[in-house]
Each structure stands twice: as structure tokens, then as C-alpha cells.
Design a protein around this motif. Sequence first.
Motif, PDB file in Angstrom:
ATOM      1  N   LEU A   1       0.857  -1.185   0.000  1.00 49.60           N
ATOM      2  CA  LEU A   1       0.000   0.000   0.000  1.00 49.60           C
ATOM      3  C   LEU A   1       0.890   1.230   0.000  1.00 49.60           C
ATOM      4  O   LEU A   1       1.824   1.327   0.801  1.00 49.60           O
ATOM      5  N   PHE A   2       0.593   2.188  -0.876  1.00 50.46           N
ATOM      6  CA  PHE A   2       1.464   3.355  -0.993  1.00 50.46           C
ATOM      7  C   PHE A   2       0.743   4.464  -1.729  1.00 50.46           C
ATOM      8  O   PHE A   2      -0.379   4.278  -2.212  1.00 50.46           O
ATOM      9  N   LYS A   3       1.392   5.608  -1.805  1.00 49.67           N
ATOM     10  CA  LYS A   3       0.837   6.717  -2.570  1.00 49.67           C
ATOM     11  C   LYS A   3       1.797   7.084  -3.693  1.00 49.67           C
ATOM     12  O   LYS A   3       3.001   6.908  -3.581  1.00 49.67           O
ATOM     13  N   MET A   4       1.222   7.590  -4.791  1.00 46.81           N
ATOM     14  CA  MET A   4       2.005   8.102  -5.908  1.00 46.81           C
ATOM     15  C   MET A   4       1.660   9.581  -6.078  1.00 46.81           C
ATOM     16  O   MET A   4       0.515   9.991  -5.845  1.00 46.81           O
ATOM     17  N   MET A   5       2.614  10.369  -6.504  1.00 49.09           N
ATOM     18  CA  MET A   5       2.386  11.789  -6.715  1.00 49.09           C
ATOM     19  C   MET A   5       2.291  12.086  -8.212  1.00 49.09           C
ATOM     20  O   MET A   5       3.056  11.547  -9.009  1.00 49.09           O
ATOM     21  N   ARG A   6       1.330  12.938  -8.564  1.00 52.18           N
ATOM     22  CA  ARG A   6       1.198  13.413  -9.945  1.00 52.18           C
ATOM     23  C   ARG A   6       0.808  14.879  -9.898  1.00 52.18           C
ATOM     24  O   ARG A   6      -0.314  15.215  -9.511  1.00 52.18           O
ATOM     25  N   ASP A   7       1.750  15.732 -10.241  1.00 49.38           N
ATOM     26  CA  ASP A   7       1.507  17.178 -10.237  1.00 49.38           C
ATOM     27  C   ASP A   7       0.936  17.649  -8.902  1.00 49.38           C
ATOM     28  O   ASP A   7      -0.040  18.412  -8.847  1.00 49.38           O
ATOM     29  N   GLY A   8       1.516  17.165  -7.802  1.00 38.57           N
ATOM     30  CA  GLY A   8       1.092  17.586  -6.477  1.00 38.57           C
ATOM     31  C   GLY A   8      -0.092  16.823  -5.921  1.00 38.57           C
ATOM     32  O   GLY A   8      -0.456  17.017  -4.754  1.00 38.57           O
ATOM     33  N   LEU A   9      -0.712  15.957  -6.715  1.00 40.33           N
ATOM     34  CA  LEU A   9      -1.853  15.154  -6.261  1.00 40.33           C
ATOM     35  C   LEU A   9      -1.355  13.821  -5.709  1.00 40.33           C
ATOM     36  O   LEU A   9      -0.609  13.102  -6.387  1.00 40.33           O
ATOM     37  N   SER A  10      -1.739  13.491  -4.497  1.00 36.98           N
ATOM     38  CA  SER A  10      -1.358  12.224  -3.864  1.00 36.98           C
ATOM     39  C   SER A  10      -2.410  11.171  -4.194  1.00 36.98           C
ATOM     40  O   SER A  10      -3.573  11.287  -3.798  1.00 36.98           O
ATOM     41  N   ILE A  11      -1.999  10.135  -4.930  1.00 36.87           N
ATOM     42  CA  ILE A  11      -2.929   9.115  -5.415  1.00 36.87           C
ATOM     43  C   ILE A  11      -2.681   7.812  -4.672  1.00 36.87           C
ATOM     44  O   ILE A  11      -1.608   7.220  -4.786  1.00 36.87           O
ATOM     45  N   PRO A  12      -3.651   7.326  -3.890  1.00 35.97           N
ATOM     46  CA  PRO A  12      -3.465   6.049  -3.186  1.00 35.97           C
ATOM     47  C   PRO A  12      -3.472   4.878  -4.162  1.00 35.97           C
ATOM     48  O   PRO A  12      -4.205   4.888  -5.154  1.00 35.97           O
ATOM     49  N   GLN A  13      -2.639   3.874  -3.873  1.00 39.20           N
ATOM     50  CA  GLN A  13      -2.538   2.715  -4.753  1.00 39.20           C
ATOM     51  C   GLN A  13      -2.402   1.426  -3.942  1.00 39.20           C
ATOM     52  O   GLN A  13      -1.864   1.421  -2.833  1.00 39.20           O
ATOM     53  N   VAL A  14      -2.903   0.345  -4.525  1.00 38.82           N
ATOM     54  CA  VAL A  14      -2.686  -1.009  -4.021  1.00 38.82           C
ATOM     55  C   VAL A  14      -1.712  -1.687  -4.971  1.00 38.82           C
ATOM     56  O   VAL A  14      -1.930  -1.695  -6.185  1.00 38.82           O
ATOM     57  N   GLY A  15      -0.638  -2.240  -4.430  1.00 40.16           N
ATOM     58  CA  GLY A  15       0.434  -2.760  -5.258  1.00 40.16           C
ATOM     59  C   GLY A  15       0.104  -4.058  -5.976  1.00 40.16           C
ATOM     60  O   GLY A  15      -0.971  -4.640  -5.818  1.00 40.16           O
ATOM     61  N   LEU A  16       1.071  -4.513  -6.741  1.00 39.07           N
ATOM     62  CA  LEU A  16       0.931  -5.742  -7.525  1.00 39.07           C
ATOM     63  C   LEU A  16       0.793  -6.969  -6.632  1.00 39.07           C
ATOM     64  O   LEU A  16       0.117  -7.939  -6.993  1.00 39.07           O
ATOM     65  N   GLY A  17       1.424  -6.952  -5.473  1.00 41.87           N
ATOM     66  CA  GLY A  17       1.339  -8.103  -4.577  1.00 41.87           C
ATOM     67  C   GLY A  17       2.229  -9.264  -4.996  1.00 41.87           C
ATOM     68  O   GLY A  17       2.040 -10.384  -4.531  1.00 41.87           O
ATOM     69  N   ILE A  18       3.172  -9.000  -5.889  1.00 39.62           N
ATOM     70  CA  ILE A  18       4.138 -10.007  -6.320  1.00 39.62           C
ATOM     71  C   ILE A  18       5.530  -9.448  -6.053  1.00 39.62           C
ATOM     72  O   ILE A  18       5.827  -8.325  -6.476  1.00 39.62           O
ATOM     73  N   GLN A  19       6.347 -10.216  -5.366  1.00 42.66           N
ATOM     74  CA  GLN A  19       7.737  -9.814  -5.184  1.00 42.66           C
ATOM     75  C   GLN A  19       8.631 -10.732  -6.022  1.00 42.66           C
ATOM     76  O   GLN A  19       8.374 -11.930  -6.117  1.00 42.66           O
ATOM     77  N   VAL A  20       9.624 -10.156  -6.631  1.00 39.33           N
ATOM     78  CA  VAL A  20      10.577 -10.899  -7.452  1.00 39.33           C
ATOM     79  C   VAL A  20      11.979 -10.616  -6.914  1.00 39.33           C
ATOM     80  O   VAL A  20      12.345  -9.454  -6.710  1.00 39.33           O
ATOM     81  N   ASP A  21      12.717 -11.676  -6.669  1.00 47.39           N
ATOM     82  CA  ASP A  21      14.078 -11.553  -6.132  1.00 47.39           C
ATOM     83  C   ASP A  21      14.099 -10.724  -4.851  1.00 47.39           C
ATOM     84  O   ASP A  21      14.994  -9.893  -4.629  1.00 47.39           O
ATOM     85  N   GLY A  22      13.069 -10.938  -4.025  1.00 50.75           N
ATOM     86  CA  GLY A  22      13.051 -10.334  -2.710  1.00 50.75           C
ATOM     87  C   GLY A  22      12.569  -8.910  -2.628  1.00 50.75           C
ATOM     88  O   GLY A  22      12.707  -8.270  -1.587  1.00 50.75           O
ATOM     89  N   ALA A  23      11.975  -8.380  -3.696  1.00 50.15           N
ATOM     90  CA  ALA A  23      11.548  -6.978  -3.659  1.00 50.15           C
ATOM     91  C   ALA A  23      10.261  -6.794  -4.456  1.00 50.15           C
ATOM     92  O   ALA A  23      10.036  -7.462  -5.467  1.00 50.15           O
ATOM     93  N   PRO A  24       9.419  -5.847  -4.001  1.00 45.82           N
ATOM     94  CA  PRO A  24       8.243  -5.497  -4.806  1.00 45.82           C
ATOM     95  C   PRO A  24       8.653  -4.575  -5.941  1.00 45.82           C
ATOM     96  O   PRO A  24       9.751  -4.006  -5.939  1.00 45.82           O
ATOM     97  N   SER A  25       7.764  -4.434  -6.901  1.00 48.99           N
ATOM     98  CA  SER A  25       8.017  -3.486  -7.983  1.00 48.99           C
ATOM     99  C   SER A  25       7.548  -2.099  -7.557  1.00 48.99           C
ATOM    100  O   SER A  25       6.568  -1.959  -6.833  1.00 48.99           O
ATOM    101  N   THR A  26       8.249  -1.077  -8.016  1.00 51.19           N
ATOM    102  CA  THR A  26       7.743   0.285  -7.859  1.00 51.19           C
ATOM    103  C   THR A  26       7.143   0.718  -9.189  1.00 51.19           C
ATOM    104  O   THR A  26       7.725   0.468 -10.254  1.00 51.19           O
ATOM    105  N   PRO A  27       5.967   1.320  -9.184  1.00 51.13           N
ATOM    106  CA  PRO A  27       5.368   1.750 -10.449  1.00 51.13           C
ATOM    107  C   PRO A  27       6.221   2.808 -11.141  1.00 51.13           C
ATOM    108  O   PRO A  27       6.904   3.605 -10.495  1.00 51.13           O
ATOM    109  N   ARG A  28       6.174   2.806 -12.454  1.00 51.81           N
ATOM    110  CA  ARG A  28       6.924   3.802 -13.219  1.00 51.81           C
ATOM    111  C   ARG A  28       6.162   5.117 -13.302  1.00 51.81           C
ATOM    112  O   ARG A  28       6.757   6.186 -13.207  1.00 51.81           O
ATOM    113  N   THR A  29       4.847   5.029 -13.528  1.00 51.79           N
ATOM    114  CA  THR A  29       4.055   6.248 -13.731  1.00 51.79           C
ATOM    115  C   THR A  29       2.705   6.125 -13.045  1.00 51.79           C
ATOM    116  O   THR A  29       2.137   5.031 -12.957  1.00 51.79           O
TER     117      THR A  29
END
Length: 404
Positions: A343-371
Motif C-alpha cells: 500500500l502506498f501513494k504516488m504523486m502526480r503534479d502535487g496530487l497524492s494518489i493512493p494505490q494497491v500494489g501488484l502483490g508479487i515480489q521478485v528476487d526479494g523486492a516489490p516493484s515500484t510503479p513507473r508512472t
Amino acid sequence: MLPDQPQTQPFRLLNGVRVLDLTTSIAAPYATMLLGDLGAEVVKVERPGAGDDARAWGPPFLEGESLWYLSVNRNKASVTLDFASDEGREVLYRLVSVADVVVTNLVPRVQAKLKVDHASLKAVRPDLIFVSLTGFGLSGARSTKSAYDLIAEGYSGVMDITGEAESPPQKVGTPAADLLAGMDAVIGALAALYDRARTRQGHVVDISMVESMTRFLTPRIVTYLGSGEVPRRTGARDSVIAIYQAFQTADDPITLGLGNNGLWRRFWEAVGVPGVGLEERFANNSDRHAQRAEIVDKIQSILRGQGREHWLALFDRAGIPAGPINRVDEIAHDPELFERGFLFKMMRDGLSIPQVGLGIQVDGAPSTPRTPPPELGQHTDQILSEWCGLDADQLQSLRAKGVV
């Protein structure tokens, strides 16, 4: 307060794969978001002026944007394009010619009408992976029908076995058919891409929301087919395992799963009544199933004596499967989910957008979204220039005609 998005690297497992998203609503956009989370480059084609249907779904809104839309559209670029027109369709075909995967949720007759069916697009890109996600699939008497999650859940049988025995049929509390069908679309697309890498052959991936939701009932359907016993609503209780259900404590409810004889005995030891766990008349699941009502009353009378946290701590020490029945607001503040980058937030032009992640970890780490989820048409010029080679004059001409 939500943490920032994970400070890890975006997944690049699908790096180099281009996905053209011709979809709206939840199911298929969820599929293309998952492909984007795995590293694909996803371009979302939307109607000029209106965009994805889900952009209008609210309230609630986040500063004018639909939170439903924001929940399933990160890692995408948005292009506005009216491909119902001849000029718009020509541009779309240029996009298709350099795409690896096209995803649509238009019913077959509309696919054919707009010339975005598999036969039309295969003529543009012979090795295309064509993913169709509709209510009832590409074939059969129902294929012409439109459907939403609610309709698919009703057809599937899940509503008939959801809820308390004395209650009417209940919808699952999340758009389950949408999300399951979206995941099936991803599974199909990945398998088709893998095969194309070996054979250089394209594929049609045909996903039916009704079938995805019905497959979710596999243990119930197979049990009926083998026994003739029709499953009935049992609320928060399993119809086979005794004991496997929700119980009320002195304050909040919990779940408790005693799925084998060892757990059964350990439970009674943990609550201080070991003799019950050793009674011959409760020796196996069949015996306990036959006397479920008596057992449930015994357990319930004990658990009402203390609060939720007391019992969960006790059962955790004893290795007994149990857990809280969380509300959404409790899940949304779960520190474990924060720590795992889910669970995390992403910023877009000052707007904080809540997100639910992929829920898959690869090689010990979750992915961070690009955009973050894009604004309507945010990337039109960029994508049509990069993918199609259109110059500024051509883009201006299309915009003047209302094509983009």
C-alpha cells in the motif's frame, strides 16, 4: 498516512513488450495495469472528451478524478483517438502494427463493426496477441450480450452460495468477476507471448468473465457433480471442514480454522479444555461435521469471554490458524502491508494518489510503479509521434478534426 511508493526498481520482466489497451471499466483495465506493473509499455486508447467509462464513476472522487479509475490505470500512457472514424482507424492500425498485444473488452459484434476484431487486426500485425475480455466470450449464444461484474457473479453461482443461510443471495464485496477475469487475461497473454517467442505465431486469448468467476467455484462444482449435493449458503462457515468459520469474541469477531485433527486437539489445549479435543465422538472431521452445532456453541461460549486481541495472541503462540475480520479502514492502515510495499501513494503534479500494489515480489523486492494513472489524453502527442511517426502538423490536423 500512506507511505511513498517503494524505493525499488520497476519490474522489467516484460521490457520491450508493447500493449495497446482499447478497454474501459475495471476488468480489462486491471489486466493491462498488471501487464504494465510487470514491465510492459501500455498505451491506453480513450474516446476524445470522455475517455474510459470508469473516469465518471463516483462519488467518491479525488479532486475531480474517479478513484475507481485511479485504482486500475497506473503504468499507462493515455492517448485520445476516435477510431470509429476512417482517419482514426488508420492511426489505430499504425499503433497496432508496432504493438505486441491488443486488449479489448468490446463484445464481438462491436469489435467487428469497428474493425478491431482479430481478423481485422491480424491483417495489420500477423503475429499479434489478441486478448478479448468480455462477459461471455467470443463464441456461443450469449456472446452478443454485454455484462458487468454483477451479471457475471449471478451467472456463475457465486451469489447463490454467498451470505447467511437465511439471507438472499449476496454479491461478493469486491468486483470479483472483474478482477479474476483480468488476472486470467494476463495469464493468457503471458502464455501466448511465451509461445510466440518460440513459434513466431500470434494467438487469440478469449476470456469470459462468467467462466473466470465460475472457475472460482471449482471445489463447489466438482463436489456437486461427484455427490449430487447442492451447495447452500453457510455464511462465514465452510460447508465441509468442521471447524472453519467466524466467531464473535467479547469485542470483535475473528476467524478460526481447525482443518485437521492436530489443530483440533491443540485448540482445546490452548483454551484450557484439553479433554474435549480427546473425546472419541469428535475424533475426525466427519464426526465433528455431524455435531457441528454442539461444537460451535462450545467454542462460542468460550471465545465470548475475552476480546479479539487476547485470542489472536493465544492462538498465534499455539500455532492455530486464526485472524481478525478486518474492515477496509483497518487494512488500509496495516503496517505489515506498508512495510512490504503493498500500500502506498504516488504523486502526480502535487496530487497524492493512493494505490494497491501488484502483490508479487521478485528476487526479494516489490516493484515500484513507473508512472501514476494518466490524465485523459496526457500522452497523445508523445505516443503518436514515437509509435506512429506523426509530426506536429499531422497531429494538429487530427486534433482539428476531433480525431484525437
